[in-house]
Write an enzyme that holds these catalytic residues in place. Structure first.
Site, short mmCIF file in Angstrom:
data_model
loop_
_atom_site.label_atom_id
_atom_site.label_comp_id
_atom_site.label_asym_id
_atom_site.label_seq_id
_atom_site.Cartn_x
_atom_site.Cartn_y
_atom_site.Cartn_z
N ALA A 15 -4.60 7.84 -3.90
CA ALA A 15 -2.97 6.84 -4.11
C ALA A 15 -2.59 5.99 -5.30
CB ALA A 15 -1.89 7.68 -3.80
N SER B 57 0.33 -1.09 -0.10
CA SER B 57 0.04 -0.04 0.41
C SER B 57 1.04 1.09 -0.15
CB SER B 57 -0.99 0.17 1.24
OG SER B 57 -1.96 0.86 1.06
N ASN B 58 0.03 2.11 0.22
CA ASN B 58 0.94 3.96 0.70
C ASN B 58 0.52 4.57 1.39
OD1 ASN B 58 -1.27 5.49 -0.49
ND2 ASN B 58 -1.23 3.98 -2.19
N HIS B 59 1.36 5.84 1.83
CA HIS B 59 0.72 6.36 2.35
C HIS B 59 -0.22 7.32 2.78
CE1 HIS B 59 4.73 4.61 4.61
NE2 HIS B 59 5.02 5.76 3.38
N SER B 60 -1.63 6.86 1.70
CA SER B 60 -1.98 8.38 1.24
C SER B 60 -3.35 8.26 3.14
CB SER B 60 -2.94 8.14 0.66
OG SER B 60 -4.02 9.09 0.09
#
Ligand code: PMT
Length: 399
Positions: free
Chosen positions: A277, A210-213
């Site tokens: 994102a 995943s990512n930091h959004s």
């Protein structure tokens, strides 16, 4: 939102009156002109001198000046104010407001005010919970008074519970939001889709990519567009954020799910803002069992996901398509290339090189690049204010 606004602050006799000083500073810092009216008892809790110094105006308490007989006109005060904020508001003052009793300047001004009125109750937990107070607050709500709910915590009595006056920042935010929502509903009748948050690409039942959004930017946009009258479809990845009233929330997890939902909804809208994102790659295979740790390194094969924005760009016809570009280098060049490649009408660039911009934070620093080659830089603002700038541009394109 408070720049140039006339805020009349009513202060009543509560231990929380000291917070009125901080509230004045907050309102003045946000560009408002503040005048203060106090009940006689409020003077026992905080001096008029303090509040006069901070507001840069004399404090009004009595109906007339005993020295020269000059009247303090509650009518002209009520007319001067763009908003009347009574903070702290005691149980006594709330009860009198609910019944129309007018035995001090603060209350007569309330009865003559034509502007929106806000009350920020402050009292002991049992007084707040008492059916009489609840009934008075309900009555005031019915008269379109905005009640800024008190917080929970330690009270002056030493007891712990609900009754603490809201923090000055929360009160200023509530008043600012009210003004923001009064903006003309220029997007009334429009349907807009917003994608927001991250996606999660499963590796096995316990792990994902995943990512930091956090979703904050996309949710702020959804709320701003809804406040301007649009019917908003928020296609969101997993976040912890609540969604505002009237926004249709469509929960998704993976890029594939977001792709399917976005492609289904987009043709029924006037346009979309692609703020999510989205993972560019996903595991080629998802293990249905937890992958066991082994000695040595481990490789994971990834395959590209659908580029949702590019697909919507392909089918957009005359719909509006707004993109985001999250960059770390060659920002403008990369953003322009995405603008062209994905057939966006305009693109919102945010760079992780700018302090306070991008993932997780409550602020953003954006640049809007348009197809005619123009490029507008905006200063660092709250995500909600940045959403306002993007919404202004959307209104221009849709009008
Ligand atoms: O959620 P927050 O914590 O508030 O953070 C906000 C944000 C930084 C996530 C947001 O402001 C932002 O920049 N969103 C876009 C992030 C991104 O993926 O940018 P990108 O440059 O990789 O993608 C370009 C555009 O294509 C974006 O509009 C993106 O939504 C879209 N895209 C990308 C890949 C993909 N598979 N599908 C897409 O639709």
């Amino acid at each position: 939102m408070l720049r140039g606004k006339h805020i009349l602050l009513g202060v009543t006799g509560s231990i929380a009156a000291y917070k009125a000083a901080i509230l004045i500073r907050t309102l003045v810092r946000e560009g408002a002109e503040v005048r203060v009216v106090m009940t006689p008892l409020a003077k026992e809790f905080i001096t008029p001198l303090t509040l006069a110094t901070l507001s840069r105006h004399p404090i009004l308490v009595d109906f007339f000046d005993p020295e020269d007989g000059r009247w303090n006109s509650h009518v002209s005060l009520g007319e001067w104010a763009d908003a009347y904020v009574i903070a702290p508001a005691t149980a006594n003052t709330l009860a009198k407001m609910a019944c129309g009793i007018a035995d001090n300047l603060l209350l007569t001004t309330y009865l003559s005010a034509r502007c929106p009125v806000f009350v920020s109750p402050a009292m002991d937990l049992d007084m707040y919970a008492h059916p009489a107070t609840r009934a008075n607050l309900d009555k005031l709500r019915g008269m379109k008074v905005t009640v800024i709910e008190p917080g929970e915590g330690e009270l002056a009595s030493g007891l712990v519970g609900k009754g603490r006056m809201a923090e000055p920042e929360e009160i200023a935010e509530a008043v600012g939001t009210w003004f923001r929502n009064q903006k003309k509903k220029n997007l009334h009748g429009r349907r807009l889709m917003v994608t927001a948050g991250p996606t999660r690409e499963a590796i096995d039942p316990v792990r994902y990519i995943s990512n930091h959004s956090s979703g904050k930017m996309g949710y702020a946009l959804a709320e701003e567009l809804a406040a301007r009258g649009a019917e908003v479809y928020l296609v969101t990845g997993p976040t912890n954020l609540p969604v505002g009233k009237g926004i249709h929330r469509i929960d998704t997890v993976s890029a594939q799910e977001m792709y399917e939902k976005a492609c289904e909804i987009f043709p029924q809208t006037d346009g979309a803002v692609m703020c999510a994102a989205v993972a560019d790659y996903t595991p080629a295979e998802v293990s249905d069992r937890k992958i066991k740790k082994e000695d040595g390194s481990w490789s994971l094969e990834l395959r590209p996901t659908h580029d949702i924005a590019a697909e919507l760009g392909r089918i957009k016809e005359n719909r509006l398509l707004v993109g985001f570009a999250l960059e770390t280098d060659h920002e403008r060049l990369n953003a322009r290339s995405k603008l062209e490649r994905k057939r966006f009408d305009f693109i919102v660039l945010n760079s992780l090189r700018d302090a306070g911009a991008g993932f997780g934070v409550d602020t953003n620093k954006i640049t809007i690049l348009e197809r005619d080659g123009s490029c507008t830089d905006y200063p660092l603002k709250s995500k909600r204010e940045a959403a306002g700038d993007i919404a202004d541009k959307i209104e221009k394109y849709l009008s």
